[in-house]
Design a protein around this motif. Structure first.
Motif, mmCIF file in Angstrom:
data_model
loop_
_atom_site.group_PDB
_atom_site.id
_atom_site.type_symbol
_atom_site.label_atom_id
_atom_site.label_comp_id
_atom_site.label_asym_id
_atom_site.label_seq_id
_atom_site.Cartn_x
_atom_site.Cartn_y
_atom_site.Cartn_z
ATOM 1 N N ASP A 1 0.869 -1.179 0.000
ATOM 2 C CA ASP A 1 0.000 0.000 0.000
ATOM 3 C C ASP A 1 0.902 1.225 0.000
ATOM 4 O O ASP A 1 1.963 1.228 0.639
ATOM 5 C CB ASP A 1 -0.904 0.025 1.240
ATOM 6 C CG ASP A 1 -1.800 -1.195 1.327
ATOM 7 O OD1 ASP A 1 -2.604 -1.402 0.405
ATOM 8 O OD2 ASP A 1 -1.679 -1.933 2.317
ATOM 9 N N ARG B 1 -7.155 4.678 -8.463
ATOM 10 C CA ARG B 1 -8.296 5.299 -7.770
ATOM 11 C C ARG B 1 -7.870 5.914 -6.445
ATOM 12 O O ARG B 1 -8.360 6.969 -6.050
ATOM 13 C CB ARG B 1 -9.392 4.256 -7.560
ATOM 14 C CG ARG B 1 -10.118 3.889 -8.850
ATOM 15 C CD ARG B 1 -10.909 2.632 -8.701
ATOM 16 N NE ARG B 1 -10.016 1.508 -8.423
ATOM 17 C CZ ARG B 1 -10.435 0.248 -8.273
ATOM 18 N NH1 ARG B 1 -11.726 -0.016 -8.355
ATOM 19 N NH2 ARG B 1 -9.577 -0.722 -8.033
ATOM 20 N N ASP B 2 -6.945 5.239 -5.759
ATOM 21 C CA ASP B 2 -6.395 5.800 -4.521
ATOM 22 C C ASP B 2 -5.633 7.086 -4.817
ATOM 23 O O ASP B 2 -5.732 8.073 -4.079
ATOM 24 C CB ASP B 2 -5.486 4.762 -3.861
ATOM 25 C CG ASP B 2 -4.792 5.304 -2.618
ATOM 26 O OD1 ASP B 2 -5.436 6.048 -1.858
ATOM 27 O OD2 ASP B 2 -3.615 4.978 -2.404
ATOM 28 N N LEU C 1 -7.969 9.967 -5.286
ATOM 29 C CA LEU C 1 -8.457 10.478 -4.005
ATOM 30 C C LEU C 1 -7.426 11.389 -3.352
ATOM 31 O O LEU C 1 -7.760 12.428 -2.793
ATOM 32 C CB LEU C 1 -8.779 9.309 -3.069
ATOM 33 C CG LEU C 1 -10.054 8.522 -3.361
ATOM 34 C CD1 LEU C 1 -10.100 7.266 -2.503
ATOM 35 C CD2 LEU C 1 -11.288 9.375 -3.120
ATOM 36 N N ASP D 1 -4.258 7.634 4.974
ATOM 37 C CA ASP D 1 -4.678 7.446 3.598
ATOM 38 C C ASP D 1 -5.306 6.067 3.374
ATOM 39 O O ASP D 1 -5.517 5.659 2.236
ATOM 40 C CB ASP D 1 -3.510 7.656 2.636
ATOM 41 C CG ASP D 1 -2.388 6.654 2.862
ATOM 42 O OD1 ASP D 1 -2.399 5.989 3.913
ATOM 43 O OD2 ASP D 1 -1.512 6.553 1.987
ATOM 44 N N ASP D 2 -5.603 5.335 4.456
ATOM 45 C CA ASP D 2 -6.310 4.071 4.319
ATOM 46 C C ASP D 2 -7.671 4.335 3.659
ATOM 47 O O ASP D 2 -8.327 5.340 3.942
ATOM 48 C CB ASP D 2 -6.517 3.456 5.713
ATOM 49 C CG ASP D 2 -7.045 2.031 5.636
ATOM 50 O OD1 ASP D 2 -8.228 1.878 5.274
ATOM 51 O OD2 ASP D 2 -6.298 1.095 5.947
ATOM 52 N N PRO D 3 -8.113 3.472 2.743
ATOM 53 C CA PRO D 3 -9.416 3.677 2.092
ATOM 54 C C PRO D 3 -10.574 3.861 3.072
ATOM 55 O O PRO D 3 -11.590 4.476 2.718
ATOM 56 C CB PRO D 3 -9.588 2.401 1.259
ATOM 57 C CG PRO D 3 -8.194 1.962 0.953
ATOM 58 C CD PRO D 3 -7.381 2.317 2.166
ATOM 59 N N ALA E 1 -11.619 7.397 3.395
ATOM 60 C CA ALA E 1 -11.874 8.119 2.151
ATOM 61 C C ALA E 1 -12.978 9.166 2.288
ATOM 62 O O ALA E 1 -12.913 10.230 1.694
ATOM 63 C CB ALA E 1 -12.218 7.129 1.036
#
Length: 529
Positions: free
Chosen positions: A301, A332-333, A336, A497-499, A502
């Protein structure tokens, strides 16, 4: 300098100073404040240890980890330089002995966790004794823009003012923003600033778009004859990936703050003792880990900042031999991270968090030399490294560079579009995405009821949500839903920054609460992660 060199030889056993050491030590011995940004292996601990040996008085060192303190105390005992520590891993007798050694003047060095320095008892002790130097190790933790760590680090500036002694801040990881923030928060007067090059010519960087499954990671590790680290953003992912790699025949072990102290210690000992161990870890593992022959670091990650990334890859190749880096990212990350948040102008912490997330995203999709781009974020100009995935292969590297540039344009465009429409980011780019599968096989169990400790954390998160909502002038649910906070309590993500963060406003504030009690010495120890 002749006297200092004599101490260097007689006490520390070195024939001469490493590049950059003497300039900092000279400033400290002259009573000036100093900020030293020096890469791993530059001998930063000598910058405050030699002044402690040179003159009477007490040198106080704010240090983040119990293990680091213990290692340095053992080394100083062998050198005959008296030193003690204050941290939560001590029993009452050990703490009293440390207080007595400081009160009687029998010690030259006091290592203490920021949380201990913040107590009234410790501050009364230091006011009654002559403190010659106040040193802050891992000083980037003082900064809004530094590595996410513990809030008590930001109170060290006030402690320094109360002590009235010269201040020395040392770190291996601080870009221009972080250096400016350290100066503002830690120093009452302008310090001398010493910056060594961040270049690590033996490191080879590679970035790839994340695909489902384990093949990218397994292929990069190879036959399992080399020691390395795989970083994940959550404890659960570290456990799952370590188990999957072990099933494939690799000597893989998990490491994170959710494991008991005995297991963490056993896994760390195995990493040092056995060849070919792959440590699958959160950022709870790494600071102070000085294993010279780590040959690779993989980021399953993407880290939350350029500074965090540089610090983590810096654990490899400390012996000067070649080491390989691989970072896997999801477009996608990145979109964001790229998305411009709606923030009040005065919210410097949130603005800094956004800047460092975006800088890490830029590194993933830059068409330029990876290391050249990385060094530029630290304010250092350099030539192409010749070793990263964009430098290798000569003319054959241009298709890879063009593909990275195209992905960067798409990520930025998607982010701008989503921001303009006020919508979430569903697709990152026109390029076909890989199948929507988890990176690793899920072995999650059905949700359990919240424990007493979970309920305490949930209440703290709800109170923080209300505080943020009042400051921003929005309903609490616009900051985060209660269902989301419950999910955070159960999952305990390790990075902002963990989903899971979000759709949460100001995730760093919630992360700081979640991390309370994370440590490497045992549950509830606030001194370390």
């Amino acid at each position: 300098m002749p006297d200092a060199q004599q101490l260097l030889r007689s006490i520390f056993g070195f024939a001469d100073f490493l590049p950059g050491q003497w300039e900092v030590i000279e400033a400290v011995l002259a009573g000036r404040d100093a900020l030293a940004v020096m890469p791993t292996g530059s001998g930063k601990s000598l910058l405050y240890q030699l002044p402690a040996a040179a003159e009477p008085g007490l040198v106080v060192v704010a240090s983040p980890l119990i293990a680091l303190m213990r290692d340095q105390l053992r080394a100083l005992e062998d050198k005959g330089l008296p030193a003690v520590a204050l941290h939560s891993g001590q029993d009452e007798a050990e703490a009293l002995a440390a207080f007595e050694a400081v009160s009687s003047g029998r010690t030259r060095l006091l290592y203490a966790a920021p949380e201990r320095l913040a107590t009234e008892g410790a501050q009364n002790l230091l006011r009654k004794n002559r403190v010659r130097l106040f040193a802050v190790d891992e000083a980037h933790c003082v900064s809004h823009w530094g590595h996410d760590f513990r809030p008590d680090y930001r109170g060290l500036g006030e402690i320094a003012k109360k002590l009235g002694a010269p201040v020395l801040a040392v770190t291996a990881t601080a870009g221009p923003r972080t250096r400016d923030d350290i100066r503002r928060n830690l120093f009452a007067r302008e310090p001398d600033v010493f910056i060594r090059s961040f270049a690590r010519p033996n490191l080879s960087l590679s970035f790839r778009r994340k695909r489902a499954g384990l093949r990218q990671i397994v292929d990069f590790i190879g036959r399992g004859q080399e020691s390395g680290i795989v970083y994940c953003n959550s404890r659960r992912m570290a456990d799952l990936l370590a188990a999957d790699l072990a099933r494939l025949g690799l000597d893989a072990l998990p490491y994170h703050a959710g494991l008991d102290a005995y297991t963490r210690s056993a896994h760390q000992d195995a990493f040092f003792a056995r060849k070919g161990v792959v440590m699958v870890a959160t950022i709870a593992f790494g600071m102070g880990v000085d294993k010279p022959d780590v040959r690779f670091v993989i980021h399953a990650d993407i880290p939350s900042s350029i500074e965090g990334y540089y610090q983590e890859i810096g654990r490899a190749g400390r012996d000067g031999a070649p080491a390989r880096m691989l970072a896997l990212f999801d477009p996608r990350d990145l979109a964001l991270r790229w998305r411009t948040p709606d923030l009040p102008e005065e919210n410097e912490a949130a603005a800094g968090d956004y800047a460092r997330r975006k800088a890490m995203a830029r590194l993933c999709v830059t068409p330029a030399c990876r290391f050249q781009t990385l060094l530029a974020e630290f304010g250092e100009a350099s030539a192409p490294c010749g070793k990263c995935d964009h430098c290798r292969g000569g003319p054959l590297a241009w298709p890879r560079r063009a593909q990275a540039a195209a992905m960067g344009w798409r990520v930025a465009a998607e982010s701008r579009l989503a921001h303009a429409m006020g919508e979430g980011i569903e697709e990152a780019a026109a390029e076909p995405a890989p199948p929507e599968e988890p990176l690793f096989e899920s072995t999650a169990t059905p949700e359990h009821p919240l424990t007493v400790a979970d309920m305490r954390l949930l209440k703290a998160l709800l109170a923080e949500r209300l505080r943020i909502a009042k400051r921003l002038g929005v309903p609490p649910r616009a900051v985060a839903s209660e269902e989301k906070l419950r999910t955070l309590v159960l999952a305990r993500p390790d990075r902002a920054d963990d989903p899971l963060f979000a759709d949460v406003r100001e995730p760093a504030a919630f992360l700081a609460l979640i991390e309370t009690g994370y440590d490497v010495a045992g549950p509830g120890d606030p001194d370390s992660r």
